[in-house]
Design a protein around this motif. Sequence first.
Motif, PDB file in Angstrom:
ATOM      1  N   LEU A 188       0.948  -1.291   0.120  1.00 10.20           N
ATOM      2  CA  LEU A 188      -0.111   0.043  -0.131  1.00 10.20           C
ATOM      3  C   LEU A 188       0.801   1.299   0.204  1.00 10.20           C
ATOM      4  N   SER A 189       1.775   1.415   0.848  1.00 13.77           N
ATOM      5  CA  SER A 189       2.774   2.418   0.832  1.00 13.77           C
ATOM      6  C   SER A 189       3.370   2.699  -0.202  1.00 13.77           C
ATOM      7  N   LEU A 190       3.954   1.363  -1.196  1.00 13.19           N
ATOM      8  CA  LEU A 190       4.485   1.608  -2.224  1.00 13.19           C
ATOM      9  C   LEU A 190       3.738   2.323  -3.353  1.00 13.19           C
ATOM     10  N   GLY A 191       2.512   1.716  -3.390  1.00 16.48           N
ATOM     11  CA  GLY A 191       1.233   2.248  -4.367  1.00 16.48           C
ATOM     12  C   GLY A 191       1.069   4.068  -4.142  1.00 16.48           C
ATOM     13  N   VAL A 192       1.004   4.177  -2.876  1.00 18.07           N
ATOM     14  CA  VAL A 192       0.750   5.553  -2.158  1.00 18.07           C
ATOM     15  C   VAL A 192       1.986   6.488  -2.704  1.00 18.07           C
ATOM     16  N   GLY A 193       3.202   5.910  -2.556  1.00 12.12           N
ATOM     17  CA  GLY A 193       4.487   6.725  -2.916  1.00 12.12           C
ATOM     18  C   GLY A 193       4.440   6.910  -4.553  1.00 12.12           C
ATOM     19  N   VAL A 194       4.201   5.973  -5.296  1.00  7.14           N
ATOM     20  CA  VAL A 194       4.267   6.087  -6.841  1.00  7.14           C
ATOM     21  C   VAL A 194       3.077   7.096  -7.233  1.00  7.14           C
ATOM     22  N   VAL A 195       1.905   6.929  -6.723  1.00  5.10           N
ATOM     23  CA  VAL A 195       0.919   7.851  -7.079  1.00  5.10           C
ATOM     24  C   VAL A 195       1.168   9.491  -6.912  1.00  5.10           C
TER      25      VAL A 195
END
Length: 230
Positions: A188-195
């Motif tokens: 989840l944190s990886l996805g939020v960082g990318v977005v």
Amino acid sequence: MDNIKETVLEVILSILPITVVITILQFTLVWLPLEMFLQFLIGVLMVGIGLILFLLGVNIGLLPVGEMIGSALSKTKMVWLIVFFGFLLGLVVTIAEPDVRVLASQVDQVSGGAIPRDILIIAVALGVGIFVAIAMLRIIFNINIIYILAVGYSLVFLLAAFTPSHFVPISFDSGGVTTGPLTVPFILSLGVGVVTVMKGKTSTSDGFGLVALASIGPILSVLILGVIYG
């Protein structure tokens, strides 16, 4: 200090209900041997301490690092790099997931070694890695998640028709265990960082849905494993 107090209170409120229920059953209906009940109480204490340390570790280490990695990868503007490391991180974090190892050990024990523990772990991890990579592509190219979910579950039900029946429940359990306490925070944190980097903070909700996608991968990979072993 406030974070520690909140975490301790959260863990106590989480494990207290089951402790109270089992204690009531112990002195009303079940009457477990005293030694076993004392083992349960010691286990509750150890679980509580472990959860406190784990949640503190997630908040201090996993969440910030996952978001920073996602942001750093996005700043490169290299699609293949984002997708590759999305796959790699999904793979390694799933191998480390305790829930996956518990499931693999149980399946290996029940099947008498017919479904090897390590093979199942690798299959589940590959499924998560591939679908985390697909999730990165979804974010980059702004693909509607409904389309990917529809195609993914269509493949699931198609493969289920050609897989030995005893592999079907194992495959769906494999999808469930990948939503464990180690995999979910990091993905989840990886996805939020990318977005956050690619679309701005106003679109951070696009970073969600990664867990839903990641859980399809293990189901498909274990079904494919069933076709091979079947």
